[in-house]
Each structure stands twice: as structure tokens, then as C-alpha cells.
Design a protein around this motif. Structure first.
Motif, mmCIF file in Angstrom:
data_model
loop_
_atom_site.group_PDB
_atom_site.id
_atom_site.type_symbol
_atom_site.label_atom_id
_atom_site.label_comp_id
_atom_site.label_asym_id
_atom_site.label_seq_id
_atom_site.Cartn_x
_atom_site.Cartn_y
_atom_site.Cartn_z
ATOM 1 N N LYS A 128 0.841 -1.195 0.000
ATOM 2 C CA LYS A 128 0.000 0.000 0.000
ATOM 3 C C LYS A 128 0.873 1.240 0.000
ATOM 4 C CE LYS A 128 -0.383 0.307 5.042
ATOM 5 N NZ LYS A 128 -1.260 0.588 6.170
ATOM 6 N N GLU A 135 0.676 6.360 9.176
ATOM 7 C CA GLU A 135 0.298 5.054 8.655
ATOM 8 C C GLU A 135 1.389 3.999 8.847
ATOM 9 O OE1 GLU A 135 -1.550 5.103 4.725
ATOM 10 O OE2 GLU A 135 -1.686 7.282 4.875
ATOM 11 N N GLU A 179 -6.512 0.895 -0.938
ATOM 12 C CA GLU A 179 -5.113 1.258 -0.698
ATOM 13 C C GLU A 179 -4.175 0.497 -1.629
ATOM 14 O OE1 GLU A 179 -3.465 3.360 2.422
ATOM 15 O OE2 GLU A 179 -4.889 4.151 0.969
ATOM 16 N N LYS A 183 -1.708 2.244 -4.740
ATOM 17 C CA LYS A 183 -0.253 2.130 -4.667
ATOM 18 C C LYS A 183 0.422 2.475 -5.991
ATOM 19 C CE LYS A 183 3.830 0.634 -3.188
ATOM 20 N NZ LYS A 183 4.619 1.288 -2.135
ATOM 21 N N LYS A 198 -12.188 6.166 -0.895
ATOM 22 C CA LYS A 198 -11.516 5.980 0.388
ATOM 23 C C LYS A 198 -12.082 6.933 1.437
ATOM 24 C CE LYS A 198 -6.957 6.418 2.566
ATOM 25 N NZ LYS A 198 -5.520 6.717 2.341
#
Length: 206
Positions: A128, A135, A179, A183, A198
Motif C-alpha cells: 500500500k 500510517e 489502498e 499504490k 476511500k
């Protein structure tokens, strides 16, 4: 009265010291608001500190009042993963279970490693784009909360159960799918649609 924290009794002096820290932070936030003409600036991030202190005291009523104040005064501030997790704990302890479920999902959204770290599970790694420092798995490597703390026995049991529900799986799988696609998706219409999808996951929790 001595309070219990991490299987140790806290002396009245220790309790007083923590309570004074909370008062000091609140005083400094009030001064910050006055300085900026009725608005909070808080460049030092003081607003994120009280929940940990309230939890050290097992003062979940005080923590909930603080989170309500935070929500009112910083409505656009989503908080950061550990702050959201402390909010989840507080809501559960105050028996606001539906709200605790939503906050647990927000926690997962902000950092996919934190809940597993708390529960002692193997961390979920997938390909991701970690666009924010919040994160990273490194954020929670030294998490101060764990399932081994006695005061979280009930919360741990609830959280374990919640993470096996269809509600959690559905949310987590949708988030991971988005996610993963983001990427390697270049700038363009599809990427914009994925970003919007999202954010809708989060908006739907409100």
C-alpha cells in the motif's frame, strides 16, 4: 485513594501530579485561544496529550468529557491513530458501544497496524501507499497500551470479538482493496475516484 494502573498502585502524590499536568495543559490551551483572538492554534499539539493522562488515572468520565470538548473545538481535526485508539477505549469503558465500534474503524483507517499491535496479533502487511507518517508500523512499535494490562481485560475481549465481525471485515477489506489499488495508480480520473471512495468510507462512519 490509590488508583490502579498497570497492576501497580498509584500513590495519591502520583495521582495529584497527573491531575496537575491535565490542569496545566488546559490552562495553556485556554491561553493559546486568548492569544489568537478566540481561536485555537496549538502548534505544539497540546490538545492530544490529556487522554493518555486520563487513562493513566482510569478516569474514563473525565476522558469522555475531554473528547467531547475536543470534538466541539476541533471539528476538522481527525486526530492521530493512538489518540483515536484512546478515544475508542474511552467510549467502550463508558458503554457507548456503537460509537466505540465507529472509532475502532477510524483507528484502523488511520493505522492498520495499531489494533493488531494491541492484541498481540501478527501485523498485517500489504502493498500500500503509506502517504502519511501516521500510517507506518513504526508509529505503534512502542505502543503504551496492550492486552496484558489488567484494566483493559474487558476492552480486549470486546475488541477481539469486534475485529471478527462482518462490520469490521467489510470495512477493512474495502479499505485494503482501495489502498492496494492506489499504490501504483497514476494521477488521473481513476485515482481521483479511488481517493474519493476511500474518504467516503470514513464519511460513512460519521
Amino acid at each position: 485513594m490509590a488508583l490502579i494502573k498497570n497492576d501497580r498502585k498509584m500513590t495519591p502524590k502520583q495521582v495529584e501530579r497527573i491531575q496537575n499536568k491535565i490542569k496545566k495543559i488546559k490552562h495553556e490551551l485556554a491561553a493559546d485561544k486568548k492569544h489568537w483572538g478566540g481561536f485555537y492554534h496549538d502548534g505544539r499539539g497540546l490538545r492530544y496529550l490529556p487522554p493518555e493522562l486520563y487513562l493513566k488515572l482510569n478516569d474514563y468520565s473525565g476522558a469522555l468529557r475531554y473528547f467531547n470538548w475536543f470534538d466541539k473545538n476541533f471539528p476538522e481535526d481527525s486526530g492521530f491513530p493512538i489518540f483515536l485508539f484512546e478515544w475508542t477505549i474511552t467510549l467502550f469503558k463508558k458503554k457507548k458501544i456503537k460509537l466505540a465500534e465507529k472509532k475502532a474503524l477510524e483507528t484502523f483507517y488511520s493505522n492498520t497496524y495499531l489494533i493488531d499491535m494491541f492484541l498481540g496479533n501478527e501485523l498485517l502487511h500489504f502493498d500500500k501507499s503509506e502517504s502519511s507518517n501516521w500510517e507506518y508500523s513504526s508509529l505503534v512499535e512502542n505502543l503504551k497500551y496492550s492486552k496484558n494490562q489488567e484494566e483493559f481485560n474487558d476492552f480486549t475481549k470486546w475488541l477481539k470479538n469486534f475485529t471478527t465481525t462482518e462490520t469490521f471485515y467489510d470495512f477493512a477489506n474495502k479499505f485494503i482493496k482501495i489502498e492496494t489499488e492506489l499504490k501504483n495508480e497514476p494521477v488521473g480520473k481513476k485515482r481521483s475516484n479511488l481517493v474519493n471512495e476511500k474518504y467516503k468510507l470514513l464519511e460513512n462512519l460519521k
